[in-house]
Enzyme design. Sequence first.
Site, PDB file in Angstrom:
ATOM      1  CB  SER A 126      -0.840  -0.026   1.278  1.00  0.00           C
ATOM      2  OG  SER A 126      -1.410   1.234   1.525  1.00  0.00           O
ATOM      3  CE1 TYR A 151      -3.912  -2.573   5.262  1.00  0.00           C
ATOM      4  CE2 TYR A 151      -3.252  -0.273   5.118  1.00  0.00           C
ATOM      5  CZ  TYR A 151      -3.594  -1.456   4.502  1.00  0.00           C
ATOM      6  OH  TYR A 151      -3.602  -1.524   3.133  1.00  0.00           O
ATOM      7  CE  LYS A 155      -1.444  -4.700   3.341  1.00  0.00           C
ATOM      8  NZ  LYS A 155      -1.671  -6.000   2.692  1.00  0.00           N
TER       9      LYS A 155
HETATM   10  N1  UFG Z   1     -12.963  11.210   3.316  1.00  0.00           N
HETATM   11  C1  UFG Z   1     -13.951  12.127   3.622  1.00  0.00           C
HETATM   12  N2  UFG Z   1     -15.125  11.644   4.135  1.00  0.00           N
HETATM   13  C2  UFG Z   1     -15.344  10.334   4.376  1.00  0.00           C
HETATM   14  C3  UFG Z   1     -14.315   9.406   4.059  1.00  0.00           C
HETATM   15  C4  UFG Z   1     -13.124   9.884   3.538  1.00  0.00           C
HETATM   16  O1  UFG Z   1     -13.807  13.333   3.424  1.00  0.00           O
HETATM   17  O2  UFG Z   1     -16.413   9.971   4.872  1.00  0.00           O
HETATM   18  C5  UFG Z   1     -11.698  11.721   2.742  1.00  0.00           C
HETATM   19  C6  UFG Z   1     -10.494  11.421   3.617  1.00  0.00           C
HETATM   20  O3  UFG Z   1     -10.337  12.417   4.584  1.00  0.00           O
HETATM   21  C7  UFG Z   1      -9.387  11.399   2.578  1.00  0.00           C
HETATM   22  C8  UFG Z   1     -10.070  10.860   1.313  1.00  0.00           C
HETATM   23  O4  UFG Z   1     -11.463  11.042   1.524  1.00  0.00           O
HETATM   24  O5  UFG Z   1      -8.968  12.683   2.312  1.00  0.00           O
HETATM   25  C9  UFG Z   1      -9.803   9.384   1.075  1.00  0.00           C
HETATM   26  O6  UFG Z   1     -10.092   8.676   2.257  1.00  0.00           O
HETATM   27  P1  UFG Z   1     -10.254   7.086   2.274  1.00  0.00           P
HETATM   28  O7  UFG Z   1     -10.607   6.688   3.670  1.00  0.00           O
HETATM   29  O8  UFG Z   1     -11.138   6.633   1.173  1.00  0.00           O
HETATM   30  O9  UFG Z   1      -8.790   6.562   1.881  1.00  0.00           O
HETATM   31  P2  UFG Z   1      -7.399   6.824   2.610  1.00  0.00           P
HETATM   32  O10 UFG Z   1      -6.569   7.548   1.621  1.00  0.00           O
HETATM   33  O11 UFG Z   1      -7.530   7.406   3.945  1.00  0.00           O
HETATM   34  O12 UFG Z   1      -6.926   5.333   2.856  1.00  0.00           O
HETATM   35  C10 UFG Z   1      -6.548   4.541   1.785  1.00  0.00           C
HETATM   36  C11 UFG Z   1      -6.808   3.064   2.077  1.00  0.00           C
HETATM   37  C12 UFG Z   1      -5.900   2.552   3.153  1.00  0.00           C
HETATM   38  C13 UFG Z   1      -4.482   2.927   2.874  1.00  0.00           C
HETATM   39  C14 UFG Z   1      -4.351   4.399   2.638  1.00  0.00           C
HETATM   40  C15 UFG Z   1      -2.973   4.787   2.254  1.00  0.00           C
HETATM   41  O13 UFG Z   1      -8.155   2.871   2.474  1.00  0.00           O
HETATM   42  O14 UFG Z   1      -6.014   1.142   3.191  1.00  0.00           O
HETATM   43  O15 UFG Z   1      -5.201   4.781   1.567  1.00  0.00           O
HETATM   44  O16 UFG Z   1      -2.847   6.164   2.202  1.00  0.00           O
HETATM   45  F1  UFG Z   1      -3.687   2.592   3.914  1.00  0.00           F
END
Ligand code: UFG
Length: 336
Positions: A126, A151, A155
């Site tokens: 990841s 998590y 990885k």
């Molecule tokens: N977000 C919102 N509202 C929500 C959910 C997410 O605004 O309800 C925003 C988050 O703040 C972030 C973006 O959308 O800015 C993406 O968030 P995600 O939770 O979809 O994804 P992440 O980038 O946080 O996490 C993903 C994977 C993880 C991994 C990570 C690595 O889900 O498994 O990328 O950066 F570890």
Amino acid sequence: MSKTILVTGGLGYIGSHTVVELQAAGYDVVVIDNLNNSSQEVKTRIEEISGQSFELTVADVNDNAALEELFAKYNFEGVIHFAAHKAVGESVDYPVMYYQNNVSGLISLLGVMEKHAVSNLIFSSSCTVYGETKNPPVTEQTPIQKAESPYGTSKILCEEIITDYAKHKDFKSILLRYFNPVGAHPSSKIGELPLGVPNNLVPYITQTAAGIREQLTVFGDDYNTEDGTCIRDYIHVLDLAKAHVKALSYCDKMAERVDVFNVGTGNGNTVLEVIRAFETVNNLKLNYKIGPRRGGDIEKIFAETTKVNDVLGWTAQYDIKDMMQHAWAWQQGLGE
Ligand code: UFG
């Protein structure tokens, strides 16, 4: 003679799309999946898409007897290892469960691969290994940071174990560092099945549009980006699946024992851009509000993809609108 590939977690979100692509590329596939975040129905759906069947063992990768049985029965050409827990927040509450499933699961798999002299492994890593980066895009040389969550740690540990193991044994592995996989198969037969309230942006968007959630909260609009919301590299899950097929054929012929590739589109999108793409392509309005930042979020990350483009000959085909269209079509098929 066709080649047989073992896919662990092959009924999961990325695994299921990869099985479809492997079958399309002429591989025979055997899946081991504990149905922890999937269901037997996914097997039927995959077979409907590909028109080909495959063997499924319902078991955990930590179940040595189940692995032994499969490795005794088949002469695997390689293994693609998806089976793992993937929720950052959950890992903070249940760290041991993450070490057990993700790290022990890999060790268990390597043990059986060693015994049966199976020497090619494609591993799901990841972009979380890069942590908070100052200047995206990140290349494969961007230093790995100490992880913020169990998590992320799992990885990093898995990457280290594989790299170390390959130094000492006749073994080759490709580590694929995924950016943000979203979307669903264009047939709407397979896609993401989030457990409970989604943590990730796109399933939260589609569930809000479907009326399952009342409103999406955008986590912060005071970041140092164009519109103040965080930037990610969203990649269509089917593009990501195709990268695994490319990796598998490269793994066999590469000179290095271990190689690592970023798998993203190379484009960053803000949260508001994703929402706008979803609204535009699906012709609807999403109920959302701006809320406070979510702890642990990185401001901005996207991939430098030159290596994966040039060496694996892989480039993402789908854009953010395709991703949003397919994600919504899939959600609608799930019902409310
Ligand atoms: N977000 C919102 N509202 C929500 C959910 C997410 O605004 O309800 C925003 C988050 O703040 C972030 C973006 O959308 O800015 C993406 O968030 P995600 O939770 O979809 O994804 P992440 O980038 O946080 O996490 C993903 C994977 C993880 C991994 C990570 C690595 O889900 O498994 O990328 O950066 F570890």
